[in-house]
Design a protein around this motif. Structure first.
Motif, PDB file in Angstrom:
ATOM      1  N   ASP A  28      12.137  40.759 -28.706  1.00  0.00           N
ATOM      2  CA  ASP A  28      11.556  39.773 -29.654  1.00  0.00           C
ATOM      3  C   ASP A  28      12.168  40.213 -30.902  1.00  0.00           C
ATOM      4  O   ASP A  28      12.417  38.991 -31.602  1.00  0.00           O
ATOM      5  N   THR A  29      12.948  41.086 -31.156  1.00  0.00           N
ATOM      6  CA  THR A  29      13.650  41.306 -32.567  1.00  0.00           C
ATOM      7  C   THR A  29      15.032  40.327 -32.546  1.00  0.00           C
ATOM      8  O   THR A  29      15.245  39.624 -33.248  1.00  0.00           O
ATOM      9  N   TYR A  30      15.672  40.508 -31.219  1.00  0.00           N
ATOM     10  CA  TYR A  30      17.086  39.627 -31.200  1.00  0.00           C
ATOM     11  C   TYR A  30      16.627  38.070 -31.114  1.00  0.00           C
ATOM     12  O   TYR A  30      17.357  37.353 -31.675  1.00  0.00           O
ATOM     13  N   ASN A  31      15.422  37.720 -30.458  1.00  0.00           N
ATOM     14  CA  ASN A  31      15.558  36.110 -30.598  1.00  0.00           C
ATOM     15  C   ASN A  31      14.870  35.926 -31.836  1.00  0.00           C
ATOM     16  O   ASN A  31      15.119  34.779 -32.111  1.00  0.00           O
ATOM     17  N   ALA A  32      13.944  36.528 -32.527  1.00  0.00           N
ATOM     18  CA  ALA A  32      13.629  36.238 -33.926  1.00  0.00           C
ATOM     19  C   ALA A  32      14.829  36.092 -34.797  1.00  0.00           C
ATOM     20  O   ALA A  32      14.635  35.597 -35.712  1.00  0.00           O
ATOM     21  N   ASN A  33      15.943  37.107 -34.867  1.00  0.00           N
ATOM     22  CA  ASN A  33      17.052  37.061 -35.693  1.00  0.00           C
ATOM     23  C   ASN A  33      18.080  36.278 -35.204  1.00  0.00           C
ATOM     24  O   ASN A  33      19.177  36.473 -35.850  1.00  0.00           O
ATOM     25  N   ALA A  34      18.000  35.553 -34.166  1.00  0.00           N
ATOM     26  CA  ALA A  34      19.151  34.865 -33.751  1.00  0.00           C
ATOM     27  C   ALA A  34      19.787  33.930 -34.695  1.00  0.00           C
ATOM     28  O   ALA A  34      18.989  33.467 -35.451  1.00  0.00           O
ATOM     29  N   PRO A  35      21.343  33.791 -34.750  1.00  0.00           N
ATOM     30  CA  PRO A  35      21.896  32.866 -35.900  1.00  0.00           C
ATOM     31  C   PRO A  35      21.213  31.638 -35.700  1.00  0.00           C
ATOM     32  O   PRO A  35      21.490  30.765 -36.850  1.00  0.00           O
ATOM     33  N   PHE A  36      20.927  30.844 -34.731  1.00  0.00           N
ATOM     34  CA  PHE A  36      20.610  29.539 -34.604  1.00  0.00           C
ATOM     35  C   PHE A  36      19.377  29.533 -33.878  1.00  0.00           C
ATOM     36  O   PHE A  36      19.129  28.619 -32.896  1.00  0.00           O
ATOM     37  N   SER A  37      18.173  30.356 -34.229  1.00  0.00           N
ATOM     38  CA  SER A  37      17.024  30.419 -33.160  1.00  0.00           C
ATOM     39  C   SER A  37      16.283  29.256 -33.141  1.00  0.00           C
ATOM     40  O   SER A  37      15.516  29.140 -32.333  1.00  0.00           O
ATOM     41  N   GLU A  38      16.264  28.294 -34.273  1.00  0.00           N
ATOM     42  CA  GLU A  38      15.578  27.238 -34.219  1.00  0.00           C
ATOM     43  C   GLU A  38      15.837  26.032 -32.974  1.00  0.00           C
ATOM     44  O   GLU A  38      14.953  25.385 -32.645  1.00  0.00           O
ATOM     45  N   ASP A  39      17.146  26.237 -32.368  1.00  0.00           N
ATOM     46  CA  ASP A  39      17.156  25.165 -31.481  1.00  0.00           C
ATOM     47  C   ASP A  39      18.335  25.699 -30.259  1.00  0.00           C
ATOM     48  O   ASP A  39      18.798  24.897 -29.752  1.00  0.00           O
ATOM     49  N   GLU A  40      18.232  26.958 -30.246  1.00  0.00           N
ATOM     50  CA  GLU A  40      19.100  27.693 -29.237  1.00  0.00           C
ATOM     51  C   GLU A  40      18.331  28.467 -28.166  1.00  0.00           C
ATOM     52  O   GLU A  40      17.195  29.105 -28.832  1.00  0.00           O
ATOM     53  N   GLU A  41      18.747  28.967 -27.031  1.00  0.00           N
ATOM     54  CA  GLU A  41      18.157  29.533 -26.083  1.00  0.00           C
ATOM     55  C   GLU A  41      17.969  31.141 -26.434  1.00  0.00           C
ATOM     56  O   GLU A  41      19.407  31.424 -26.836  1.00  0.00           O
ATOM     57  N   GLY A  42      17.022  31.910 -26.399  1.00  0.00           N
ATOM     58  CA  GLY A  42      17.413  33.182 -26.723  1.00  0.00           C
ATOM     59  C   GLY A  42      17.568  34.028 -25.301  1.00  0.00           C
ATOM     60  O   GLY A  42      17.750  33.662 -24.352  1.00  0.00           O
ATOM     61  N   SER A  58      19.005  35.658 -18.655  1.00  0.00           N
ATOM     62  CA  SER A  58      20.180  34.876 -18.918  1.00  0.00           C
ATOM     63  C   SER A  58      20.002  34.247 -20.534  1.00  0.00           C
ATOM     64  O   SER A  58      18.676  34.254 -20.859  1.00  0.00           O
ATOM     65  N   THR A  59      21.109  33.818 -21.005  1.00  0.00           N
ATOM     66  CA  THR A  59      20.925  33.143 -22.533  1.00  0.00           C
ATOM     67  C   THR A  59      22.115  32.229 -22.313  1.00  0.00           C
ATOM     68  O   THR A  59      23.101  32.291 -21.980  1.00  0.00           O
ATOM     69  N   LYS A  60      21.470  30.985 -22.445  1.00  0.00           N
ATOM     70  CA  LYS A  60      22.535  29.839 -22.586  1.00  0.00           C
ATOM     71  C   LYS A  60      23.439  29.686 -23.946  1.00  0.00           C
ATOM     72  O   LYS A  60      22.564  29.803 -24.833  1.00  0.00           O
ATOM     73  N   MET A  61      24.630  29.583 -23.605  1.00  0.00           N
ATOM     74  CA  MET A  61      25.469  29.515 -25.079  1.00  0.00           C
ATOM     75  C   MET A  61      25.328  28.128 -25.714  1.00  0.00           C
ATOM     76  O   MET A  61      25.155  27.196 -24.706  1.00  0.00           O
ATOM     77  N   PRO A  62      25.471  28.127 -26.981  1.00  0.00           N
ATOM     78  CA  PRO A  62      25.682  26.715 -27.615  1.00  0.00           C
ATOM     79  C   PRO A  62      26.723  25.809 -27.332  1.00  0.00           C
ATOM     80  O   PRO A  62      27.868  26.444 -26.890  1.00  0.00           O
ATOM     81  N   PHE A  63      26.640  24.614 -27.213  1.00  0.00           N
ATOM     82  CA  PHE A  63      27.660  23.877 -26.812  1.00  0.00           C
ATOM     83  C   PHE A  63      28.515  23.488 -28.044  1.00  0.00           C
ATOM     84  O   PHE A  63      29.933  23.184 -27.983  1.00  0.00           O
ATOM     85  N   ALA A  64      28.103  23.654 -29.504  1.00  0.00           N
ATOM     86  CA  ALA A  64      28.742  23.466 -30.710  1.00  0.00           C
ATOM     87  C   ALA A  64      29.854  24.468 -30.996  1.00  0.00           C
ATOM     88  O   ALA A  64      29.572  25.700 -30.860  1.00  0.00           O
ATOM     89  N   ASP A  65      30.990  24.341 -31.153  1.00  0.00           N
ATOM     90  CA  ASP A  65      31.984  25.147 -31.253  1.00  0.00           C
ATOM     91  C   ASP A  65      31.748  26.183 -32.540  1.00  0.00           C
ATOM     92  O   ASP A  65      32.096  27.311 -32.395  1.00  0.00           O
ATOM     93  N   ASP A  66      31.311  25.747 -33.380  1.00  0.00           N
ATOM     94  CA  ASP A  66      31.232  26.727 -34.794  1.00  0.00           C
ATOM     95  C   ASP A  66      29.965  27.500 -34.452  1.00  0.00           C
ATOM     96  O   ASP A  66      29.857  28.543 -35.285  1.00  0.00           O
TER      97      ASP A  66
END
Length: 115
Positions: A28-42, A58-66
């Motif tokens: 709950d804590t890490y998903n809520a505080n993820a750097p891009f939680s609005e549109d990335e998997e936790g 599992s956690t899928k990593m974002p596609f965007a390099d930044d």
């Protein structure tokens, strides 16, 4: 094609109530505080577990390099916290097929990532 983190903890005894609470709190804590939680998997913890497996996810990593490095730093810390919540299990943690080594002092990390 995406890249994902996979984490598994195995042991003979199931998680205790205290461990279940701790694992839930970490997720709950890490998903809520993820750097891009609005549109990335936790942290996604699987409901169905094989015999002898007490945690699997599992956690899928974002596609965007930044977004890759901040996400990796965050999720490595999250899985370190999961392992701390369930310390007496046999853990496997991979970035796709690459095993991420545990360090007793720093937890899970990838060399050069936090620099």
């Amino acid at each position: 094609m995406g890249v994902s983190l996979y984490y598994t903890a195995r042991r003979a005894t199931p998680l205790t109530d205290a461990e279940l609470t701790a694992v839930s709190g970490v997720a709950d804590t890490y998903n809520a505080n993820a750097p891009f939680s609005e549109d990335e998997e936790g942290l996604y913890l699987y409901d169905r577990l094989d015999a002898g497996t007490v945690l699997d996810g599992s956690t899928k990593m974002p596609f965007a390099d930044d977004r890759v490095v901040p996400s990796l730093v965050h999720w490595l810390a999250a899985v370190t916290a999961l392992r701390t919540a369930v310390p007496d299990a046999d853990w496997t943690f991979t970035l796709d097929d690459h095993e991420i080594e545990w360090d007793g002092d720093t937890g899970y990390h990838l060399p050069g990532l936090g620099d």
